[in-house]
Design an enzyme around this catalytic site. Sequence first.
Site, short mmCIF file in Angstrom:
data_model
loop_
_atom_site.label_atom_id
_atom_site.label_comp_id
_atom_site.label_asym_id
_atom_site.label_seq_id
_atom_site.Cartn_x
_atom_site.Cartn_y
_atom_site.Cartn_z
CG ASP A 127 43.47 36.57 46.85
OD1 ASP A 127 42.83 35.51 46.71
OD2 ASP A 127 43.02 37.54 47.46
CE LYS A 145 40.38 35.82 48.82
NZ LYS A 145 40.46 37.27 48.62
CB CYS A 198 43.81 38.06 51.07
SG CYS A 198 42.56 39.23 50.45
#
Length: 221
Positions: free
Chosen positions: A17, A117, A166
């Site tokens: 990310d 995602k 994450c």
Amino acid sequence: MPGNRPPIDERALIVVDMQGDFMPGGALPCVRGNEILDGIQAAMSSGEYGHIVATQDWHPAGHISFASSHGHHQPFEVIELYGEPQTLWPDHCVRATSGAVLDTRLDWSLANIIIRKGSDPRVDSYSAFRDNLGPKGTRPSTGLAGWLDERGVTEVSVCGLAREVCVLWTAEDALKAGFTTRFLWPLTRPVSFDSDAATYQRLEHCGIAIVDTASMDSPDA
Ligand code: VGL
Ligand code: ZN
């Protein structure tokens, strides 16, 4: 155990990310997230990893993890969702918006696969491997464990944003999927440093190797 690493073609680097919304000035900024750019670029181009995976948080507008989808709740409040705690976030990484773009200061041509995602409007998805618990009481797979397995990967190293969300969930799921797991601590930044002690304890407790700067500097560590 450290120092005893598999051959390069059995190693994967997962870059989590690295998107504008998680950078300073973004919608859900990590603390000084920009400081890890150079180190991550160095890791990606080091030749130390046979496989490079990137993840991209990719939500539809009105996603269930957004506080704005719940009217009377504020960002960072925690509610119960499908029987689990769910932190409500500021709107972030809405697919096809500028904040969702992978940071252009990194060379994404080095990535072998990009896992998007968080696209199911009803379920959050922190980990590169599985969605969070959904309405059916399961955590649907992204297919990444199979992708790595079929390539003979045995060791996964994780870096990116956010350290306590994450990246942590990705590391925990990597370990559960049977990969030797390394957490490149200096190549991560949290939403809040207040979470660091708890994150560190969770990693230590489950047997994830926490790799510090010193050992990252030596190519064979
Ligand atoms: C993340 C909160 C919500 C992350 C993604 O990338 O760590 N955190 N969505
Ligand atoms: Zn998200």
